[in-house]
Design a protein around this motif. Sequence first.
Motif, PDB file in Angstrom:
ATOM      1  N   HIS A  73      29.015  41.300  31.965  1.00  0.00           N
ATOM      2  CA  HIS A  73      27.834  40.349  31.546  1.00  0.00           C
ATOM      3  C   HIS A  73      28.856  39.289  30.786  1.00  0.00           C
ATOM      4  O   HIS A  73      28.088  38.087  31.901  1.00  0.00           O
ATOM      5  CB  HIS A  73      27.538  40.718  29.744  1.00  0.00           C
ATOM      6  CG  HIS A  73      27.019  39.807  28.990  1.00  0.00           C
ATOM      7  ND1 HIS A  73      25.974  38.910  29.158  1.00  0.00           N
ATOM      8  CD2 HIS A  73      27.736  38.847  28.247  1.00  0.00           C
ATOM      9  CE1 HIS A  73      24.996  37.934  28.968  1.00  0.00           C
ATOM     10  NE2 HIS A  73      26.337  38.023  27.586  1.00  0.00           N
ATOM     11  N   TYR A  74      30.277  39.236  31.000  1.00  0.00           N
ATOM     12  CA  TYR A  74      30.852  38.249  30.611  1.00  0.00           C
ATOM     13  C   TYR A  74      31.822  37.513  31.501  1.00  0.00           C
ATOM     14  O   TYR A  74      31.680  36.290  31.661  1.00  0.00           O
ATOM     15  CB  TYR A  74      31.971  38.325  29.793  1.00  0.00           C
ATOM     16  CG  TYR A  74      31.532  38.277  27.799  1.00  0.00           C
ATOM     17  CD1 TYR A  74      31.007  37.146  27.539  1.00  0.00           C
ATOM     18  CD2 TYR A  74      31.229  39.330  27.683  1.00  0.00           C
ATOM     19  CE1 TYR A  74      30.437  37.442  26.101  1.00  0.00           C
ATOM     20  CE2 TYR A  74      30.755  39.739  26.030  1.00  0.00           C
ATOM     21  CZ  TYR A  74      30.387  38.681  25.526  1.00  0.00           C
ATOM     22  OH  TYR A  74      29.449  38.579  24.246  1.00  0.00           O
ATOM     23  N   ALA A  75      31.624  38.369  32.997  1.00  0.00           N
ATOM     24  CA  ALA A  75      32.618  38.578  33.993  1.00  0.00           C
ATOM     25  C   ALA A  75      31.362  37.595  34.971  1.00  0.00           C
ATOM     26  O   ALA A  75      31.107  36.282  35.629  1.00  0.00           O
ATOM     27  CB  ALA A  75      32.492  39.685  34.801  1.00  0.00           C
ATOM     28  N   SER A  85      38.338  31.317  30.810  1.00  0.00           N
ATOM     29  CA  SER A  85      38.731  30.993  30.002  1.00  0.00           C
ATOM     30  C   SER A  85      40.162  31.988  29.640  1.00  0.00           C
ATOM     31  O   SER A  85      40.472  32.825  30.249  1.00  0.00           O
ATOM     32  CB  SER A  85      37.628  31.181  28.477  1.00  0.00           C
ATOM     33  OG  SER A  85      37.069  32.342  28.986  1.00  0.00           O
ATOM     34  N   THR A  86      40.480  31.623  29.232  1.00  0.00           N
ATOM     35  CA  THR A  86      41.893  32.290  28.426  1.00  0.00           C
ATOM     36  C   THR A  86      41.627  33.797  27.764  1.00  0.00           C
ATOM     37  O   THR A  86      42.187  34.370  27.784  1.00  0.00           O
ATOM     38  CB  THR A  86      42.699  31.377  26.999  1.00  0.00           C
ATOM     39  OG1 THR A  86      43.615  30.244  28.200  1.00  0.00           O
ATOM     40  CG2 THR A  86      44.112  31.956  27.031  1.00  0.00           C
ATOM     41  N   LEU A  87      40.225  33.421  26.708  1.00  0.00           N
ATOM     42  CA  LEU A  87      39.845  34.263  26.136  1.00  0.00           C
ATOM     43  C   LEU A  87      39.233  35.589  27.324  1.00  0.00           C
ATOM     44  O   LEU A  87      39.685  36.481  27.018  1.00  0.00           O
ATOM     45  CB  LEU A  87      38.497  33.985  25.026  1.00  0.00           C
ATOM     46  CG  LEU A  87      38.348  33.322  23.810  1.00  0.00           C
ATOM     47  CD1 LEU A  87      37.471  33.152  23.030  1.00  0.00           C
ATOM     48  CD2 LEU A  87      39.547  34.245  22.999  1.00  0.00           C
ATOM     49  N   PHE A  88      38.943  35.085  28.703  1.00  0.00           N
ATOM     50  CA  PHE A  88      38.286  35.820  29.737  1.00  0.00           C
ATOM     51  C   PHE A  88      39.766  37.296  30.308  1.00  0.00           C
ATOM     52  O   PHE A  88      39.221  37.946  30.400  1.00  0.00           O
ATOM     53  CB  PHE A  88      37.321  35.392  30.625  1.00  0.00           C
ATOM     54  CG  PHE A  88      36.586  36.303  31.364  1.00  0.00           C
ATOM     55  CD1 PHE A  88      36.400  37.463  30.917  1.00  0.00           C
ATOM     56  CD2 PHE A  88      37.029  35.810  32.589  1.00  0.00           C
ATOM     57  CE1 PHE A  88      35.128  38.040  31.829  1.00  0.00           C
ATOM     58  CE2 PHE A  88      36.660  37.053  33.640  1.00  0.00           C
ATOM     59  CZ  PHE A  88      35.720  38.328  33.277  1.00  0.00           C
ATOM     60  N   VAL A  89      40.759  36.280  30.367  1.00  0.00           N
ATOM     61  CA  VAL A  89      42.344  36.636  30.680  1.00  0.00           C
ATOM     62  C   VAL A  89      42.320  37.596  30.201  1.00  0.00           C
ATOM     63  O   VAL A  89      42.526  38.600  30.531  1.00  0.00           O
ATOM     64  CB  VAL A  89      42.454  35.851  31.300  1.00  0.00           C
ATOM     65  CG1 VAL A  89      44.144  36.788  31.448  1.00  0.00           C
ATOM     66  CG2 VAL A  89      42.376  34.070  31.981  1.00  0.00           C
ATOM     67  N   GLN A 131      42.936  40.568  35.709  1.00  0.00           N
ATOM     68  CA  GLN A 131      43.780  39.520  35.005  1.00  0.00           C
ATOM     69  C   GLN A 131      44.522  39.335  35.860  1.00  0.00           C
ATOM     70  O   GLN A 131      45.408  38.485  36.305  1.00  0.00           O
ATOM     71  CB  GLN A 131      45.042  41.111  34.279  1.00  0.00           C
ATOM     72  CG  GLN A 131      45.416  40.076  33.166  1.00  0.00           C
ATOM     73  CD  GLN A 131      46.395  40.688  32.424  1.00  0.00           C
ATOM     74  OE1 GLN A 131      46.855  42.038  32.492  1.00  0.00           O
ATOM     75  NE2 GLN A 131      47.488  41.033  31.916  1.00  0.00           N
ATOM     76  N   LEU A 132      45.464  39.690  37.145  1.00  0.00           N
ATOM     77  CA  LEU A 132      46.173  39.072  38.668  1.00  0.00           C
ATOM     78  C   LEU A 132      45.222  38.341  38.749  1.00  0.00           C
ATOM     79  O   LEU A 132      46.038  37.002  38.907  1.00  0.00           O
ATOM     80  CB  LEU A 132      45.810  40.477  38.849  1.00  0.00           C
ATOM     81  CG  LEU A 132      47.144  39.649  40.785  1.00  0.00           C
ATOM     82  CD1 LEU A 132      48.417  39.431  40.088  1.00  0.00           C
ATOM     83  CD2 LEU A 132      47.260  40.533  41.638  1.00  0.00           C
TER      84      LEU A 132
END
Length: 468
Positions: A73-75, A85-89, A131-132
Motif C-alpha cells: 500500500h505505502y509503496a 521519504s525517510t520513513l518509507f526507507v 532498502q538498497l
Amino acid sequence: MTLNALRLEVPDIREDNSLAPAEIAQRLAAARLLEPEHGLQQVLGLLFTLNRSGLTLLERQRALQSFSDEYRHYASLAKRQHPPSTLFVRLCGELAIGFKRLLLQILQGRQPSMPHLAWCLYMAQHFLAQQLLRHYQLYQEPPPALWRDSHLLYWIGEHQQCLDEPVAAAFEPKPASTLRGLYQQMLLLALSNPFHLDEGECLTLFSALAPLAAQARLQAWDEEDDAEGPLVDLSQSQACLGFEQPVEGEVGNLRRFELGALLIALDEPAPLQSAEEHQLLERVRHHWLGRQQRRHERAELDGHCSLVIGLPAIHAQLLDKLPQRTEAQLLDASPGGARLLCNINEGGQLQVGQLVLLLTDGTPTLALVRWRHQGSEGLHLGLRYLKGLPRPVWLRRAPNAQTHPGVLQSTPAPGNGWHHGLWLPNGQFASGEHLWLQLASVHNQAILPLPESNLQTSAVTRHPLRLA
C-alpha cells in the motif's frame, strides 16, 4: 566456511515489549484511515515493536504477511514521491529485520520444507533489496550491514540448495522470482554506477534486470582463473571487490561473478522490455566488467569443432577409443577460453561446471563449461581453457582393486618440475584416501594420499598432485 546464520543483524528481544498478535490487524486498519505520512509512522512503530517482541514462528509469520500487505500500500503511494521519504526507507529496513528474525526461528526449529525456507530467505532479501534501492534513489551509500546480511542470505540459500526455488511475490518495482536472481539483481544494480543515474532510473533499471539477473552465476573462485568479471567476498560489507582491490579473503568466501550468459541474453529479442529499459541496460552494461573489460584479446571466428563431454568420455578419447562427440560452431576464442554455439538438444549434458575436451585442427584442449545461455540460435557456451597436457590415468583403492578413470592435467613449473591437477568425478574418493595411480603406457603404480581439492564444480573435482 566461517559464515554463520546467527551473524544476521537483528535487534535483541526486549522483555518490556508486549504486542498481542490479535491487535495487529485492528491497528493496521486504523492506520490506513490516517493521512499517509501519519499512517506510515503508526505502521513503522508497530513493526518496530513486533521485531523486538517474543512471538511464536506462526504468530510472527502471520504478522509479517500483514505488514507486507501494508508495504504494498505505502509503496504504491511512494511511487508518487520523488525522492522516497525517510520513513518509507526505514519501513523497508524493519521489514528486512522481521523476516531475518523469522528465518532464525525457522533455522533453529525442525528441518524446514524447501519452499518455506526459500520463501523466508527471499522475503528477507527482497526488503534488503528495497532498502538498497531506496538509498540509491536518495543518492546515499547503503549501510554496510546491508551487504553483509545480503551475502549471508545468499550463502544460506546456497548451502540449503534453494537458490533456484521459484517464489511468487507481487511487488513493484518487479523483483526476480528466485533468491539467486534477486541477490544478483542487487549486485548488478550496485555495479551499474547508480549514483550517476537520473532521478527515477534506479527503479526502471531494477525492473529491467528482473528477468535477466538469474542468467549470471556466482562460481567458486580459482586463483588460476584469470577471467574478467567482478569478484564477491561473502564476508565483506561491500557488493563486490574493487577491480584493483587485492584478493585477501578466505577462498571459501570468494565467488567470481560470471556474466557471460547474461551478456548474450541482453542481445536476445525481448518483446516485453520497454525501449527505456533497453536503452538503460545498454548504457550501464559496460560498468559491470569494470575498466578492463577483457584481459585477453578475443578473435572472432567462424569454424567448426567437436566436444567430448564428461570425464569418462574424455578418458576414452585420450586412449583413442573414439567416444561420442558433439559438433559445435566456434564463434570466438582467446588465450583464456572460447564461445561456442551448439545444438539445443545437447543442453542436458552441457551444464555449467562440466569438463569437456575441445577438438579442433590443433591440439585437444581441456576446458570447463563456464556459462551457458539457451537462445533463439541455439545453446551458447562459454568455455574456460585448462592449460596443460591432459593424460588418462587409472586409480585404485588397492593394487588389484577396481579401476576408476581420471584425467591428469600437467603444466610445466619454473625450473624442471611440473604442476599436476587430478580431475575426478564428484564424490568418488575422499580427501586423505591412499590411492594407487597408474598412467597410460606405464606399468608401475604410484601410491599417494589424495590431497584436499583446490577446485570443485557441479560435476568434477580437481586435486593438486606432486609426482616424482
